[in-house]
Scaffold this motif. Structure first.
Motif, mmCIF file in Angstrom:
data_model
loop_
_atom_site.group_PDB
_atom_site.id
_atom_site.type_symbol
_atom_site.label_atom_id
_atom_site.label_comp_id
_atom_site.label_asym_id
_atom_site.label_seq_id
_atom_site.Cartn_x
_atom_site.Cartn_y
_atom_site.Cartn_z
ATOM 1 N N GLN A 18 0.890 -1.215 0.360
ATOM 2 C CA GLN A 18 -0.058 -0.070 -0.114
ATOM 3 C C GLN A 18 0.884 1.228 0.254
ATOM 4 O O GLN A 18 1.995 1.214 0.412
ATOM 5 N N GLY A 19 0.532 2.378 -0.527
ATOM 6 C CA GLY A 19 1.134 3.505 -0.688
ATOM 7 C C GLY A 19 0.888 4.460 0.395
ATOM 8 O O GLY A 19 1.434 4.385 1.605
ATOM 9 N N ILE A 20 0.043 5.409 0.447
ATOM 10 C CA ILE A 20 -0.257 6.602 1.351
ATOM 11 C C ILE A 20 -1.801 6.523 1.622
ATOM 12 O O ILE A 20 -2.617 6.577 0.818
ATOM 13 N N ARG A 21 -2.160 6.461 2.859
ATOM 14 C CA ARG A 21 -3.465 6.299 3.207
ATOM 15 C C ARG A 21 -3.783 7.496 4.230
ATOM 16 O O ARG A 21 -3.256 8.020 5.018
ATOM 17 N N LEU A 22 -4.915 8.327 3.658
ATOM 18 C CA LEU A 22 -5.497 9.443 4.451
ATOM 19 C C LEU A 22 -6.592 9.069 5.374
ATOM 20 O O LEU A 22 -7.678 8.820 4.697
ATOM 21 N N LEU A 23 -6.589 8.969 6.473
ATOM 22 C CA LEU A 23 -7.833 8.599 7.365
ATOM 23 C C LEU A 23 -8.515 9.956 8.195
ATOM 24 O O LEU A 23 -7.610 10.755 8.550
ATOM 25 N N SER A 24 -9.755 9.724 8.468
ATOM 26 C CA SER A 24 -10.201 10.748 8.982
ATOM 27 C C SER A 24 -11.109 10.121 10.105
ATOM 28 O O SER A 24 -11.782 9.299 9.772
ATOM 29 N N ILE A 48 -5.352 5.600 -0.531
ATOM 30 C CA ILE A 48 -6.521 5.504 0.003
ATOM 31 C C ILE A 48 -6.993 6.877 0.945
ATOM 32 O O ILE A 48 -6.270 7.294 1.728
ATOM 33 N N ILE A 49 -8.084 7.327 0.615
ATOM 34 C CA ILE A 49 -8.922 8.405 1.365
ATOM 35 C C ILE A 49 -10.235 7.793 1.823
ATOM 36 O O ILE A 49 -11.203 7.502 1.149
ATOM 37 N N ASN A 50 -10.457 7.376 3.203
ATOM 38 C CA ASN A 50 -11.377 6.793 3.790
ATOM 39 C C ASN A 50 -11.427 7.210 5.310
ATOM 40 O O ASN A 50 -10.858 7.344 5.985
ATOM 41 N N PRO A 51 -12.843 6.948 5.849
ATOM 42 C CA PRO A 51 -13.160 6.783 7.207
ATOM 43 C C PRO A 51 -12.403 5.816 7.906
ATOM 44 O O PRO A 51 -12.130 4.492 7.154
ATOM 45 N N PRO A 82 -7.024 -4.634 -6.873
ATOM 46 C CA PRO A 82 -6.254 -3.480 -6.827
ATOM 47 C C PRO A 82 -6.677 -2.083 -7.461
ATOM 48 O O PRO A 82 -7.517 -2.159 -8.174
ATOM 49 N N PHE A 83 -6.284 -1.071 -7.071
ATOM 50 C CA PHE A 83 -6.504 0.130 -7.556
ATOM 51 C C PHE A 83 -5.270 1.235 -7.281
ATOM 52 O O PHE A 83 -4.561 0.964 -6.433
ATOM 53 N N LEU A 84 -5.412 2.507 -8.072
ATOM 54 C CA LEU A 84 -4.667 3.488 -7.674
ATOM 55 C C LEU A 84 -4.878 4.393 -6.628
ATOM 56 O O LEU A 84 -4.449 4.804 -5.548
ATOM 57 N N PHE A 85 -6.514 4.868 -6.799
ATOM 58 C CA PHE A 85 -6.816 5.783 -5.726
ATOM 59 C C PHE A 85 -8.266 5.105 -5.370
ATOM 60 O O PHE A 85 -8.909 4.746 -6.303
ATOM 61 N N LYS A 86 -8.631 5.185 -4.213
ATOM 62 C CA LYS A 86 -9.745 5.025 -3.719
ATOM 63 C C LYS A 86 -10.371 6.065 -2.754
ATOM 64 O O LYS A 86 -9.523 6.625 -1.954
ATOM 65 N N LEU A 87 -11.484 6.470 -3.054
ATOM 66 C CA LEU A 87 -12.055 7.577 -2.364
ATOM 67 C C LEU A 87 -13.376 7.143 -1.392
ATOM 68 O O LEU A 87 -14.276 6.430 -1.760
ATOM 69 N N GLY A 88 -13.537 7.694 -0.154
ATOM 70 C CA GLY A 88 -14.649 7.514 0.803
ATOM 71 C C GLY A 88 -14.592 8.842 1.660
ATOM 72 O O GLY A 88 -13.740 9.323 1.764
ATOM 73 N N GLY A 89 -15.888 8.650 2.227
ATOM 74 C CA GLY A 89 -16.179 9.813 3.247
ATOM 75 C C GLY A 89 -16.591 11.139 2.649
ATOM 76 O O GLY A 89 -17.212 10.883 1.315
ATOM 77 N N ASN A 90 -16.703 12.355 3.318
ATOM 78 C CA ASN A 90 -17.253 13.568 2.620
ATOM 79 C C ASN A 90 -16.063 14.328 2.390
ATOM 80 O O ASN A 90 -15.294 14.722 2.972
ATOM 81 N N ILE A 91 -15.973 14.640 0.845
ATOM 82 C CA ILE A 91 -14.679 15.243 0.514
ATOM 83 C C ILE A 91 -15.312 16.663 -0.343
ATOM 84 O O ILE A 91 -15.943 16.578 -1.061
#
Length: 227
Positions: A18-24, A48-51, A82-91
Motif C-alpha cells: 500500500q502507498g499512502i492512506r489518509l484517514l479521518s 486511500i482516502i477513507n473513514p 487493486p487500484f491506484l486511488f480509492k475515495l470514501g467519506g465527505n470530500i
C-alpha cells in the motif's frame, strides 16, 4: 480535532503493498493537504482516502495530489481488487494532477469513488464528493490491454467532476467493456465536464447504464478506434 496544512513532497516506493492512506476519525477534518512527486512501484493499493471508524463518515477539505508515477506490479492482496486511488467519506475538494498509469497488466482502476474499503457497505461509509478535478491523466497500455477497464469509477453522489488533459494509448485487444468514466449503481453526478481528451481503443469514453449523470459538457473529446 482537525489536521491541517501539511505537505508530503518526494516519496519513492519500492514494491509497496500500500502507498499512502489518509484517514479521518470522529468529527475532525483533514484539510489543506498537498502530496507531490510520488514515484516507484506498488502492488495492490496506491492511495486511500477513507473513514477510519464506523460511527463517522470522514471529513476532508482540500486535498491535492500532483505528480504521481507509480508503476503497478502483480497484486499480492486477494480480499479486494487493486487500484491506484480509492475515495470514501465527505470530500469537499480533491485535485488529481499529472497522474501516470503505465502498463498495469490488469484491469485495475485508477480511481474508485464510493466503494467501501472492504466488506459490506455501512451506512456511515457513504461517500459524497463536492468537487473533483482530474487535470493531466496519462494512460498507456501498449500491449495486451485488458478488456473491462473502468479507469474512473463512481458509485456515489458528486456535485461537480471535471476531467481534462487526458491521453489514453491502448492496444485494440482490450476494447470491449473499457471506458474512461463509468457511473455505476449509486452514482449521482450533477455536472460532468470532459475537456481535451484524446483516447485510443475504448469502447466508449463514458458509460452510465446504472448511475445518473445530469449534465455532461464535452470539449475536444475523441476516441480513435485502431484495430
Amino acid at each position: 480535532s482537525d489536521i491541517t496544512d501539511f505537505i508530503i513532497d518526494g516519496v519513492t516506493l519500492k514494491g509497496a503493498d500500500q502507498g499512502i492512506r489518509l484517514l479521518s476519525c470522529g468529527e475532525g477534518k483533514l484539510d489543506r493537504v498537498f502530496i507531490c512527486n510520488v514515484t516507484g512501484t506498488y502492488r495492490s493499493f496506491g492511495f486511500i482516502i477513507n473513514p477510519w471508524v464506523e460511527s463517522h463518515g470522514g471529513n476532508y477539505g482540500n486535498i491535492v495530489f500532483d505528480g504521481i508515477d507509480l508503476r503497478p506490479l502483480k497484486p499480492n492482496y486477494t480480499y479486494m481488487p487493486p487500484f491506484l486511488f480509492k475515495l470514501g467519506g465527505n470530500i469537499e475538494n480533491l485535485v488529481l494532477k499529472n497522474i501516470f498509469h503505465i502498463n498495469p497488466g490488469d484491469s485495475r482502476r485508477i480511481l474508485e469513488a464510493g466503494l467501501p474499503y472492504e466488506g459490506t457497505m455501512r451506512e456511515s461509509d457513504k461517500t459524497y464528493i463536492k468537487s473533483l478535478l482530474i487535470d493531466g491523466l496519462h494512460i498507456v497500455e501498449e500491449k495486451d490491454a485488458p478488456a473491462g477497464a473502468e479507469y474512473l469509477y463512481f458509485c456515489c453522489p458528486a456535485e461537480q467532476v471535471i476531467i481534462r488533459n487526458v491521453e489514453v494509448l491502448r492496444d485494440y485487444s482490450g476494447i470491449l467493456g473499457s471506458y474512461l468514466v463509468k457511473a455505476d449503481k449509486g452514482a449521482d453526478i450533477h455536472s460532468l465536464t470532459l475537456s481535451q481528451i484524446s483516447a485510443q481503443n475504448l469502447e466508449n469514453i463514458i458509460s452510465f447504464p446504472y448511475g445518473s449523470v445530469h449534465i455532461v459538457h464535452q470539449n475536444a473529446v475523441e476516441n480513435d478506434i485502431k484495430p
